[in-house]
Design a protein around this motif. Structure first.
Motif, PDB file in Angstrom:
ATOM      1  N   ASN A  53      25.248  65.711  82.350  1.00 54.37           N
ATOM      2  CA  ASN A  53      26.210  66.510  83.104  1.00 54.37           C
ATOM      3  C   ASN A  53      25.601  67.277  84.269  1.00 54.37           C
ATOM      4  O   ASN A  53      26.184  67.346  85.348  1.00 54.37           O
ATOM      5  N   SER A  54      24.427  67.867  84.059  1.00 59.52           N
ATOM      6  CA  SER A  54      23.872  68.690  85.134  1.00 59.52           C
ATOM      7  C   SER A  54      23.454  67.830  86.327  1.00 59.52           C
ATOM      8  O   SER A  54      23.679  68.202  87.475  1.00 59.52           O
ATOM      9  N   SER A  55      22.893  66.661  86.053  1.00 52.20           N
ATOM     10  CA  SER A  55      22.537  65.764  87.155  1.00 52.20           C
ATOM     11  C   SER A  55      23.779  65.263  87.854  1.00 52.20           C
ATOM     12  O   SER A  55      23.812  65.110  89.088  1.00 52.20           O
ATOM     13  N   ALA A  56      24.829  65.007  87.072  1.00 52.72           N
ATOM     14  CA  ALA A  56      26.065  64.501  87.646  1.00 52.72           C
ATOM     15  C   ALA A  56      26.604  65.461  88.696  1.00 52.72           C
ATOM     16  O   ALA A  56      27.050  65.045  89.765  1.00 52.72           O
ATOM     17  N   ILE A  57      26.556  66.772  88.403  1.00 50.23           N
ATOM     18  CA  ILE A  57      27.048  67.761  89.364  1.00 50.23           C
ATOM     19  C   ILE A  57      26.213  67.688  90.640  1.00 50.23           C
ATOM     20  O   ILE A  57      26.743  67.639  91.760  1.00 50.23           O
ATOM     21  N   ARG A  58      24.867  67.636  90.467  1.00 44.95           N
ATOM     22  CA  ARG A  58      23.963  67.643  91.616  1.00 44.95           C
ATOM     23  C   ARG A  58      24.214  66.426  92.501  1.00 44.95           C
ATOM     24  O   ARG A  58      24.331  66.544  93.727  1.00 44.95           O
ATOM     25  N   ILE A  59      24.353  65.286  91.874  1.00 40.20           N
ATOM     26  CA  ILE A  59      24.507  64.046  92.638  1.00 40.20           C
ATOM     27  C   ILE A  59      25.867  63.974  93.318  1.00 40.20           C
ATOM     28  O   ILE A  59      25.981  63.715  94.513  1.00 40.20           O
ATOM     29  N   ALA A  60      26.939  64.282  92.551  1.00 41.84           N
ATOM     30  CA  ALA A  60      28.283  64.138  93.108  1.00 41.84           C
ATOM     31  C   ALA A  60      28.549  65.156  94.205  1.00 41.84           C
ATOM     32  O   ALA A  60      29.322  64.897  95.138  1.00 41.84           O
ATOM     33  N   SER A  61      27.906  66.331  94.111  1.00 39.08           N
ATOM     34  CA  SER A  61      28.176  67.383  95.077  1.00 39.08           C
ATOM     35  C   SER A  61      27.735  67.021  96.489  1.00 39.08           C
ATOM     36  O   SER A  61      28.095  67.693  97.456  1.00 39.08           O
ATOM     37  N   THR A  62      26.960  65.945  96.628  1.00 35.05           N
ATOM     38  CA  THR A  62      26.576  65.507  97.969  1.00 35.05           C
ATOM     39  C   THR A  62      27.780  64.955  98.722  1.00 35.05           C
ATOM     40  O   THR A  62      27.771  64.871  99.942  1.00 35.05           O
ATOM     41  N   LEU A  66      37.576  59.192  93.033  1.00 33.02           N
ATOM     42  CA  LEU A  66      37.030  58.962  91.696  1.00 33.02           C
ATOM     43  C   LEU A  66      36.181  57.692  91.579  1.00 33.02           C
ATOM     44  O   LEU A  66      35.054  57.748  91.078  1.00 33.02           O
ATOM     45  N   PRO A  67      36.658  56.524  92.074  1.00 32.45           N
ATOM     46  CA  PRO A  67      35.823  55.315  91.965  1.00 32.45           C
ATOM     47  C   PRO A  67      34.468  55.488  92.662  1.00 32.45           C
ATOM     48  O   PRO A  67      33.440  55.034  92.146  1.00 32.45           O
ATOM     49  N   ARG A  68      34.485  56.140  93.816  1.00 34.39           N
ATOM     50  CA  ARG A  68      33.231  56.365  94.547  1.00 34.39           C
ATOM     51  C   ARG A  68      32.251  57.190  93.717  1.00 34.39           C
ATOM     52  O   ARG A  68      31.071  56.926  93.645  1.00 34.39           O
ATOM     53  N   ILE A  69      32.785  58.234  93.078  1.00 33.83           N
ATOM     54  CA  ILE A  69      31.917  59.098  92.273  1.00 33.83           C
ATOM     55  C   ILE A  69      31.324  58.330  91.104  1.00 33.83           C
ATOM     56  O   ILE A  69      30.125  58.415  90.818  1.00 33.83           O
ATOM     57  N   ILE A  70      32.187  57.536  90.441  1.00 33.23           N
ATOM     58  CA  ILE A  70      31.700  56.790  89.275  1.00 33.23           C
ATOM     59  C   ILE A  70      30.583  55.820  89.692  1.00 33.23           C
ATOM     60  O   ILE A  70      29.541  55.734  89.038  1.00 33.23           O
ATOM     61  N   ASP A  71      30.815  55.148  90.828  1.00 31.42           N
ATOM     62  CA  ASP A  71      29.779  54.232  91.340  1.00 31.42           C
ATOM     63  C   ASP A  71      28.480  54.981  91.623  1.00 31.42           C
ATOM     64  O   ASP A  71      27.389  54.562  91.236  1.00 31.42           O
TER      65      ASP A  71
END
Lengths: 328, 279
Positions: A239-248, A274-279
């Motif tokens: 979860n923590s990495s997900a926030i860091r990566i998606a926030s770009t 959403l699809p972009r984030i999942i990718d």
């Protein structure tokens, strides 16, 4: 621009060492429906008690219809109606006696009182119960009678402290109808509630109150829009990495870690983002376990501003991951 | 037609009084029972004990039942008025008083309204005791003409009214200040004991120890009983082996004492009500 009917400035109220109301200021326009939304113990009732002259002003100023509640409590009292949070009906008086007693307290002329009782009993649909003792009324009928009582004197402002607490959904809807109807006839409504849907559906404006302070206020739609287009809930392997990566991503306004996952507030149509984030997450080796997406609700506005949810919310409570801890 | 503020409070209290049938009935029957049981029992004993005592010539001798019936009226008035304010504590705890406190009604109207309601109840009870007493053979109004009886009854009502107001004001002051009904019950019980027994309601006070005598001399209940005996039995009579005589001075002094007490209690009640916060 309509006139201001309630004006509160720098209100502070303490019970012993506890500061229940901490420097609250707000204004309510004539004819508005304004809600205080907040959890129990947030200071809502204290503000109402001060405005209705039941509690003294300790610090700050408050005025209703141009009269200072400390200087001219009598003038203020003549212009307001109140529906208290708890049932405050005499169990051993009939419906019409209850209204007559109220009218007499306000020194209403007899004839006016009689016609007003007749009219109000009709409006709140208690015509068949005129001579019934209030102890024999159902919860919803009691509430309706109390609303009728609050309206006996045609007040400029009607205070409703948690008007639908403990009532079934059907009765709540009817009470909401009355409130709208009363408001259309020109009465300013100040209500407190801890039900999100109630504040959302009834109010022209909402003030979210927590720990004795107004954390934000505005029209329900504006409050929700301020949160962005959509809310995306994800449960991921990291979860923590997900926030860091998606926030770009530019469209993401904020990302926040929750107990069971992360929540992103996005400024564009979530179905496209959403699809972009999942990718993006998958490229970085993060697996997505569950997905949920919705428009921001009042709950989300509340959580966003106070950092927590109201327990015991209304029956039509919106979904959010935190409220379903067992989900997987 | 508009209604004065205190009438609104009075109206609701009377409504409840009439509506609670058991309350109504018990409050009316209870004083009669006192007369019937305590009165007759004690009367039998006292009459036996004092039978040998010669009655000075020209004096009206009254039996114990007659002597104590004034005490029963006084006691009933005391209880009714001391418990009369309790309704305010319940109204406060049930939230009913919030409606009143948030209305333009003056606080004095609440005090006076409850006071008036208690006066009506007390006068009603006093009249019932008088009526019941006559049935039991109490020698009220000896040799009075009808107009004298009317004056006597008016005098009794006056004394009962002033006294009842004093104690219901006290009761209201305590009720608006206190939080728990149990605590209030305790305080009121604590008050009734000395007021009732350190008085001349049931027996003469001349034989009391000095301290007790002083207390009873300034006891509002003694003032009330003085007035009641003066009007109901006469200005001089012989009872319990003792001669009683009430002159105009005693009666006026007693009434003045009651008025002073009542005014004082009203001020206390007003002070408590002005400070009271009900939320």
């Amino acid at each position: 621009m309509p006139d201001t009917i309630i004006s509160v400035n720098g209100l502070i109220h303490r019970y012993g060492d506890t500061e229940a109301v901490r420097n609250i200021s707000f204004e309510i326009a004539d004819g508005e429906i304004f809600s205080f939304l907040g959890p129990n113990g947030a200071g809502k009732s204290t503000v109402i008690n001060v405005l209705t002259t039941l509690l003294p002003v300790q610090q700050g100023h408050a005025s209703i219809a141009g009269f200072d509640v400390m200087v001219d409590p009598g003038e203020v009292r003549r212009r307001i109606g109140i529906v208290f949070q708890e049932v405050t009906l005499d169990r051993d008086m009939t419906v019409s006696e209850t209204l007559a007693f109220h009218g007499m307290l306000y020194d209403m002329p007899r004839d006016l009182m009689k016609s007003r009782i007749q009219e109000l009993i009709g409006i709140v649909e208690l015509s068949g119960k005129r001579d019934t003792l209030t102890k024999h009324l159902s919860g919803g009928m009691k509430r309706r009678l109390e609303i009728a009582r609050g309206l006996m004197t045609r007040p400029r402002v009607l205070f409703l402290d948690e008007p639908t607490i403990g009532l079934d959904p059907q009765t709540r809807m009817r009470i909401w109808d009355y409130i709208h109807q009363i408001n259309r006839e020109g009465t300013t409504i100040f209500l407190t509630t801890h039900y999100m849907d109630e504040a959302d559906q009834l109010s022209d404006r909402i003030g979210i109150i927590d720990h004795g302070q107004i954390v934000t206020s505005g029209k329900p739609i504006d409050l929700k829009n301020a949160l962005g287009q959509d809310l995306i809930y994800l449960e991921t392997t990291d979860n923590s990495s997900a926030i860091r990566i998606a926030s770009t991503q530019e469209a993401i306004i904020s990302g926040e870690q929750k107990k069971n996952g992360v929540v992103f507030i996005v400024s564009e149509d979530g179905t496209r983002i959403l699809p972009r984030i999942i990718d993006l997450l998958r490229e970085n080796g993060i697996g997505v376990l569950t997905i949920n997406m919705k428009k921001p609700s009042m709950d989300d506005v509340f959580v966003h501003h106070t950092g927590r949810e109201i327990r015991d919310a209304g029956p039509e409570k919106g979904f959010s991951p935190k409220s379903r801890p067992g989900r997987r | 037609m508009r209604t004065p503020g205190f009438v609104v409070i009075f109206w609701r209290d009377m409504l409840r009084f009439v509506r609670f049938r058991t309350l109504l009935l018990s409050s009316l029957v209870q004083p009669a029972l006192w007369m019937a049981f305590f009165g007759i029992a004690m009367s039998a004993n006292f009459n036996l004990l004092t039978a040998e005592i010669p009655v000075p010539s020209g004096l009206n001798e009254v039996n114990y039942l007659t002597f104590m019936s004034a005490g029963v009226i006084a006691m009933t008035t005391l209880f009714t008025s001391l418990y009369g304010g309790i309704t305010l504590l319940f109204d406060k705890n049930w939230g009913l008083l919030r409606e009143v406190f948030a209305s333009p009604l003056r606080r004095t109207d609440i005090i006076i309204g409850i006071g008036l309601s208690v006066v009506v109840k007390s006068v009603l009870q006093a009249l019932i005791i008088l009526g019941f007493g006559i049935l039991l053979g109490v020698q009220y109004f000896p040799g009075y003409s009808p107009s004298e009886v009317a004056v006597a009854v008016a005098g009794i009502i006056l004394f009962v009214t002033v006294f009842a107001l004093g104690f219901v004001f006290l009761s209201s002051a305590i009720s608006i200040t206190m939080e728990s009904p149990e605590g209030l019950q305790g305080v009121i019980t604590l008050l009734t004991m000395p007021i009732f027994f350190a008085s001349n309601a049931l027996y003469p006070i001349e034989a009391f120890p000095d301290v007790l005598m002083v207390i009873s001399a300034y006891n509002p209940l003694t003032f009330l009983v003085n007035g009641l005996r003066y009007f109901a039995i006469g200005d001089s009579f012989f009872a319990l082996g003792k001669m009683y005589s009430y002159g105009a001075v005693e009666v006026v002094t007693s009434l003045t004492g009651l008025v002073v007490f009542t005014v004082l209690m009203f001020s206390i009640a007003l002070w408590r009500f002005r400070r009271a916060v009900v939320t």
